[in-house]
Design a protein around this motif. Sequence first.
Motif, PDB file in Angstrom:
ATOM      1  N   ARG A 740      25.205 -51.504 -24.159  1.00 55.36           N
ATOM      2  CA  ARG A 740      24.001 -51.827 -24.710  1.00 55.36           C
ATOM      3  C   ARG A 740      22.681 -51.235 -23.548  1.00 55.36           C
ATOM      4  O   ARG A 740      21.568 -51.648 -24.245  1.00 55.36           O
ATOM      5  N   ILE A 741      22.983 -50.617 -22.679  1.00 55.99           N
ATOM      6  CA  ILE A 741      21.930 -50.206 -21.750  1.00 55.99           C
ATOM      7  C   ILE A 741      21.290 -48.973 -22.520  1.00 55.99           C
ATOM      8  O   ILE A 741      22.049 -48.413 -23.016  1.00 55.99           O
ATOM      9  N   GLU A 742      19.900 -49.191 -22.273  1.00 52.40           N
ATOM     10  CA  GLU A 742      19.112 -47.816 -22.768  1.00 52.40           C
ATOM     11  C   GLU A 742      18.331 -47.038 -21.899  1.00 52.40           C
ATOM     12  O   GLU A 742      17.510 -47.616 -21.229  1.00 52.40           O
ATOM     13  N   ASN A 743      18.597 -45.916 -21.697  1.00 50.95           N
ATOM     14  CA  ASN A 743      18.117 -45.205 -20.613  1.00 50.95           C
ATOM     15  C   ASN A 743      17.005 -44.312 -21.665  1.00 50.95           C
ATOM     16  O   ASN A 743      17.435 -43.551 -22.368  1.00 50.95           O
ATOM     17  N   GLU A 744      15.762 -44.635 -20.808  1.00 51.33           N
ATOM     18  CA  GLU A 744      14.813 -44.006 -21.791  1.00 51.33           C
ATOM     19  C   GLU A 744      14.669 -42.422 -21.490  1.00 51.33           C
ATOM     20  O   GLU A 744      13.712 -41.986 -22.221  1.00 51.33           O
ATOM     21  N   LEU A 745      15.409 -41.732 -20.900  1.00 52.37           N
ATOM     22  CA  LEU A 745      15.609 -40.385 -20.969  1.00 52.37           C
ATOM     23  C   LEU A 745      16.237 -40.039 -21.954  1.00 52.37           C
ATOM     24  O   LEU A 745      16.025 -38.740 -22.421  1.00 52.37           O
ATOM     25  N   LEU A 746      16.798 -40.819 -22.619  1.00 52.90           N
ATOM     26  CA  LEU A 746      17.486 -40.369 -24.094  1.00 52.90           C
ATOM     27  C   LEU A 746      16.332 -41.161 -24.964  1.00 52.90           C
ATOM     28  O   LEU A 746      15.610 -41.961 -24.878  1.00 52.90           O
ATOM     29  N   ASP A 747      16.771 -40.700 -26.386  1.00 51.72           N
ATOM     30  CA  ASP A 747      15.927 -41.074 -27.346  1.00 51.72           C
ATOM     31  C   ASP A 747      16.724 -42.226 -28.107  1.00 51.72           C
ATOM     32  O   ASP A 747      17.297 -41.995 -29.230  1.00 51.72           O
ATOM     33  N   GLY A 748      16.524 -43.597 -27.546  1.00 57.59           N
ATOM     34  CA  GLY A 748      16.961 -44.686 -28.179  1.00 57.59           C
ATOM     35  C   GLY A 748      18.670 -44.861 -28.361  1.00 57.59           C
ATOM     36  O   GLY A 748      19.233 -45.827 -28.979  1.00 57.59           O
ATOM     37  N   LYS A 749      19.408 -43.856 -27.399  1.00 62.93           N
ATOM     38  CA  LYS A 749      20.882 -43.915 -27.487  1.00 62.93           C
ATOM     39  C   LYS A 749      21.070 -45.241 -26.653  1.00 62.93           C
ATOM     40  O   LYS A 749      20.590 -45.198 -25.499  1.00 62.93           O
ATOM     41  N   GLU A 750      22.252 -45.967 -27.033  1.00 62.47           N
ATOM     42  CA  GLU A 750      22.644 -46.846 -26.083  1.00 62.47           C
ATOM     43  C   GLU A 750      24.026 -46.219 -25.348  1.00 62.47           C
ATOM     44  O   GLU A 750      24.665 -45.743 -25.777  1.00 62.47           O
ATOM     45  N   GLY A 751      24.200 -47.239 -24.090  1.00 65.00           N
ATOM     46  CA  GLY A 751      25.452 -46.686 -23.460  1.00 65.00           C
ATOM     47  C   GLY A 751      25.241 -46.114 -22.053  1.00 65.00           C
ATOM     48  O   GLY A 751      23.861 -45.834 -21.866  1.00 65.00           O
ATOM     49  N   GLY A 752      26.051 -45.771 -21.318  1.00 67.42           N
ATOM     50  CA  GLY A 752      25.946 -45.114 -19.906  1.00 67.42           C
ATOM     51  C   GLY A 752      25.718 -43.878 -20.110  1.00 67.42           C
ATOM     52  O   GLY A 752      26.625 -43.112 -19.375  1.00 67.42           O
ATOM     53  N   TYR A 753      24.685 -43.440 -20.715  1.00 64.73           N
ATOM     54  CA  TYR A 753      24.471 -41.795 -20.712  1.00 64.73           C
ATOM     55  C   TYR A 753      22.993 -41.400 -19.924  1.00 64.73           C
ATOM     56  O   TYR A 753      22.306 -42.301 -19.844  1.00 64.73           O
ATOM     57  N   THR A 754      22.973 -40.089 -19.653  1.00 67.02           N
ATOM     58  CA  THR A 754      21.750 -39.670 -19.010  1.00 67.02           C
ATOM     59  C   THR A 754      21.671 -38.117 -19.126  1.00 67.02           C
ATOM     60  O   THR A 754      22.319 -37.473 -19.888  1.00 67.02           O
ATOM     61  N   ILE A 755      20.618 -37.647 -18.871  1.00 62.55           N
ATOM     62  CA  ILE A 755      20.015 -36.110 -18.845  1.00 62.55           C
ATOM     63  C   ILE A 755      20.351 -35.733 -17.457  1.00 62.55           C
ATOM     64  O   ILE A 755      19.813 -36.176 -16.593  1.00 62.55           O
ATOM     65  N   HIS A 756      20.954 -34.668 -17.197  1.00 65.58           N
ATOM     66  CA  HIS A 756      21.131 -34.174 -15.950  1.00 65.58           C
ATOM     67  C   HIS A 756      20.047 -32.966 -15.803  1.00 65.58           C
ATOM     68  O   HIS A 756      19.939 -32.008 -16.714  1.00 65.58           O
ATOM     69  N   HIS A 757      19.362 -33.045 -14.832  1.00 63.71           N
ATOM     70  CA  HIS A 757      18.163 -31.986 -14.642  1.00 63.71           C
ATOM     71  C   HIS A 757      18.665 -30.928 -13.600  1.00 63.71           C
ATOM     72  O   HIS A 757      19.446 -31.555 -12.486  1.00 63.71           O
ATOM     73  N   PRO A 758      18.152 -29.781 -13.485  1.00 67.87           N
ATOM     74  CA  PRO A 758      17.403 -29.258 -14.345  1.00 67.87           C
ATOM     75  C   PRO A 758      17.993 -28.747 -15.927  1.00 67.87           C
ATOM     76  O   PRO A 758      17.479 -28.179 -16.482  1.00 67.87           O
ATOM     77  N   THR A 759      19.528 -28.824 -15.723  1.00 69.56           N
ATOM     78  CA  THR A 759      20.022 -28.214 -17.119  1.00 69.56           C
ATOM     79  C   THR A 759      19.979 -28.833 -18.350  1.00 69.56           C
ATOM     80  O   THR A 759      19.645 -27.994 -19.294  1.00 69.56           O
ATOM     81  N   GLY A 760      19.300 -30.062 -18.410  1.00 74.01           N
ATOM     82  CA  GLY A 760      19.156 -30.894 -19.735  1.00 74.01           C
ATOM     83  C   GLY A 760      20.350 -31.187 -20.297  1.00 74.01           C
ATOM     84  O   GLY A 760      20.085 -31.484 -21.460  1.00 74.01           O
ATOM     85  N   ASP A 761      21.393 -30.937 -19.763  1.00 74.94           N
ATOM     86  CA  ASP A 761      22.674 -31.352 -20.389  1.00 74.94           C
ATOM     87  C   ASP A 761      22.837 -33.116 -20.427  1.00 74.94           C
ATOM     88  O   ASP A 761      22.431 -33.489 -19.491  1.00 74.94           O
ATOM     89  N   GLU A 762      23.065 -33.742 -21.907  1.00 76.21           N
ATOM     90  CA  GLU A 762      23.400 -34.923 -21.887  1.00 76.21           C
ATOM     91  C   GLU A 762      24.971 -35.351 -21.483  1.00 76.21           C
ATOM     92  O   GLU A 762      25.869 -34.729 -21.834  1.00 76.21           O
ATOM     93  N   THR A 763      24.901 -36.195 -20.579  1.00 73.15           N
ATOM     94  CA  THR A 763      26.272 -36.446 -20.029  1.00 73.15           C
ATOM     95  C   THR A 763      26.399 -38.084 -19.572  1.00 73.15           C
ATOM     96  O   THR A 763      25.354 -38.755 -19.873  1.00 73.15           O
ATOM     97  N   THR A 764      27.510 -38.508 -19.191  1.00 75.11           N
ATOM     98  CA  THR A 764      27.750 -39.737 -18.631  1.00 75.11           C
ATOM     99  C   THR A 764      26.950 -39.963 -17.289  1.00 75.11           C
ATOM    100  O   THR A 764      26.526 -39.142 -16.538  1.00 75.11           O
ATOM    101  N   VAL A 765      26.434 -41.033 -16.968  1.00 74.95           N
ATOM    102  CA  VAL A 765      25.684 -41.254 -15.910  1.00 74.95           C
ATOM    103  C   VAL A 765      26.607 -41.030 -14.514  1.00 74.95           C
ATOM    104  O   VAL A 765      26.095 -40.370 -13.605  1.00 74.95           O
ATOM    105  N   PHE A 766      28.036 -41.399 -14.563  1.00 75.80           N
ATOM    106  CA  PHE A 766      28.858 -41.063 -13.726  1.00 75.80           C
ATOM    107  C   PHE A 766      29.036 -39.513 -13.462  1.00 75.80           C
ATOM    108  O   PHE A 766      28.818 -39.028 -12.381  1.00 75.80           O
ATOM    109  N   GLU A 767      29.184 -38.795 -14.525  1.00 73.26           N
ATOM    110  CA  GLU A 767      29.518 -37.145 -14.475  1.00 73.26           C
ATOM    111  C   GLU A 767      28.077 -36.674 -13.974  1.00 73.26           C
ATOM    112  O   GLU A 767      28.227 -35.690 -12.977  1.00 73.26           O
ATOM    113  N   ALA A 768      26.739 -37.222 -14.268  1.00 67.67           N
ATOM    114  CA  ALA A 768      25.598 -36.513 -14.022  1.00 67.67           C
ATOM    115  C   ALA A 768      25.589 -36.935 -12.335  1.00 67.67           C
ATOM    116  O   ALA A 768      25.014 -36.015 -11.729  1.00 67.67           O
ATOM    117  N   SER A 769      25.964 -37.711 -11.798  1.00 66.32           N
ATOM    118  CA  SER A 769      25.848 -38.417 -10.526  1.00 66.32           C
ATOM    119  C   SER A 769      26.833 -37.482  -9.597  1.00 66.32           C
ATOM    120  O   SER A 769      26.543 -36.939  -8.637  1.00 66.32           O
TER     121      SER A 769
END
Length: 912
Positions: A740-769
């Motif tokens: 249920r977590i909402e990362n404001e980097l994404l458009d209303g999507k719930e869950g442990g996801y984020t955007i990797h910068h500078p590529t702009g890829d959408e991925t999991t928080v862990f994979e991005a880290s």
Amino acid sequence: MALDDVSDAIRTFEHDGTSYKMADLTVLEEEGLCDLESLPVSIRVMLESVLRNADGDTIDVDDVKNAASWRPDVPNVEVPFTVSRVVLQDLTGVPAVVDLAALRSAADRKGVDPAAVEPEVPCDLVIDHSVQVDYFGSDEAYEKNVELEYERNEERYRAIKWAEQAFEDFNVVPPGTGIVHQVNLEHLGRVVHEREQDGEQWLYPDTLVGTDSHTPMIGGIGVVGWGVGGIEAEAALLGQPITMQLPEVVGVRLSGELPEGATATDLVLHITEKLRQVGVVDRFVEFYGPGVSQLSVADRATISNMAPEQGSTISMFPVDEKTLEYLELTGRDSEHIDLVESYLEEQGLFGEQNPEYTETVEFDLGDVEPSLAGHKKPHARIPMGDLDEHFPTLLEEEGVIDAGTAESDGGLVSKNPPELDETVPVTLDDGTEIEIGHGDVLVSAITSCTNTSNPSVMVAAGLLARNAAEAGLEVPDYVKTSLAPGSRVVTEYLEQADLLDDLEELGYHVVGYGCTTCIGNAGPLAEPIEAAIDEHDLWTTSVLSGNRNFEARIHPKIRANYLASPPLVVAYGLAGKMDIDLEEEPIGTNDAGEEIYLEDVWPDPEEVRQTIHESVSPELFEEKYASVFEGDDRWESLDAPTGDVYDWDPESTYIREPPFFKDFPLEKPGVSNVEDARTLLTLGDTVTTDHISPAGPFGEDLPAGQWLKERGVEPYEFNTYGSRRGNHEVMMRGTFANVRIENELLDGKEGGYTIHHPTGDETTVFEASERYREDETPLVVTAGIEFGTGSSRDWAAKGTDLLGVRATIAKSYERIYRDNLIGMGVLPLQFDDGEGWEELGLDGTEYFTIEGLEDGLEPSERLTVTAETEAGDTTTFDVTAQVATPSAVDYVEHGGVLHMVLRQLLTEELDA
């Protein structure tokens, strides 16, 4: 005042022919350092600790003066508070054990005797957070759930048994005994300690910290204690004083009497709402006034339990005659009770007090009405009569139904069928046909944290169940019912009152002695029910007698969760839905077609009182707590490792040596500016530690599940995040992974996801880290107000650290999460008032540079942050480091408090 004067404050106290040493607070008053009567009781208890532990080295005369300098407009000074004991529960206790074992391994690798890592204060670990409600509604539920508990947690329990034999004064309360707070209240809490030190008998107040945020429940018997993360608890265990700023103290003056029909749970929900409005974060709360005498100790403990929901560090009541009566009722030795009274009277700590407070709040008990809290905040109180309007409004606000579109019977049109007043058919695996819809209660749980220590509400639940059964009411088949008492004493007095059978007739069988539903161990719903929820986007509900109802905590499929008293848990279980006004609408209809109302089955208050009088006795407590540390045959048969150093299994998926102390340098690393950091997450307000480090189940599609599957663990064996807290590989993958977590980097999507910068890829928080780590890119997290509210999850900070986050920047923090970040060496920074990432126009795509650390860190230092876009546009703003004391600065500069303790220990041992 000279150090010799502090030593002179240690005097002999005679009681019943025995001589004791004590730190005499009156000496400080005689020296003109304070007016004892004007000091809040909690401050006097802290002052006694500072005075008694002043050694001229770790704690000196200036510390005593600082503690004695408390005034309503609190001076900006720090106090080193040394607790007399530590309590752990197993979800946070296992990582504490793992860290202690890792410290010993690190010492061993450096050629230092590993036994040098040893707790300096007594510790009790209560195993209560691992039992899940897989089975319910039958006489076999308890035994089957316990069997599964041992199957799932055998390796964790072996590690705990290793710690029990490896460390001195490390006691374990085995599974199936009770919940930590109730065991602490009914047995472990002493109010006053009688201990031998260096061949002399000492008396001093019972004080503690615990690795559960609801540790302040012990304030119901006048004990100063609060919740900390495992990191702080481990430091306290290793002899580190808890260095804190002298707190403001809020006095809550209670008056009046509770009206009939209102329970202690209703009272605590009102107080929680009130104190959240007042604002008591980082403050102590003390209750006083004529209303205190109207409350039983069990009622007081119910209030103190919810200190974290109120926002306070502690919520404490005075020690008075009712406290002594409670100690007697719960089987404490009569000689000890006499000693408690004599010592506290000698120190001026017994009975009604009327000190000065930073702020005074008036609360009239007569204003309390039957209430619940929901749908996702424990301080969001709802009068019981408003629930029928609350739920449609909630669905409208959440966009589940269209506002103002009328249908037959006043229903509203759902964006995704069914309509609000319609249901969908579901066929269970055994062929039972049911119908469920929005608002239906799928979980009705009398669970142990807040209320099961209170006989008044437990007996009321039993009497209501008896009355409802006699009236011919039944709980609908789709409701998952459970009873998880906080101690075995509860089961005993329910049996003696012949009420357990009545609860069982409605399906409220004992499922375990532990936290269960409140911690997220509600267990699975029937698969067809879960499928129907997903297919029709149903907003179903739970009702529980716990203290936490954060998003996805109770069950990931249940969207709305409500806190209520045990009798109301049964009532809403019978009704089968939350969108109902039980003051006006029938609770159900019996086979004869008669409508039964809540008032028809609500127990008479006098019958509740009489039942308690006849059923609750000291003998019950004496019998059940006589073998509190022994455990059953399952516990006895566990074959645990032995020795001073833990034998790590590199193939284990439960217990793994954490990376914190490997390749450990003896030199302090210090701090430096953060250059060109990227944003891992941009978060809104009230992101809880449940969002940051969930405790419940997880699936194979998430990074933690993928890691386990790669090692041959099948999804049905995953257990929960909470049970895997001894494995950093799982826990770092579960950080910021709540569904249920909402990362404001994404458009209303719930869950442990984020955007990797500078590529702009959408991925999991862990994979991005991981990708950021490979590029040696530091990370920040930005957030709104009340960042980290909720449970004392050490992994919320540990995971933040292991993901590579150097700093967090928020509008405000909840105390425990902030302190845990400091304890891991992560910088918690705070925006200036009126500013935040949104107000500053930041969207999380920027590069962040944090300046002002090149010459080290100072307490509460002002730092400058520059956020630069890819186009080169910059936004510069100031922040304040929420690192308020020199000791906290040391923790950050060492990379964490345990790093500092280990570094000091290794240096001392190697230099010896």
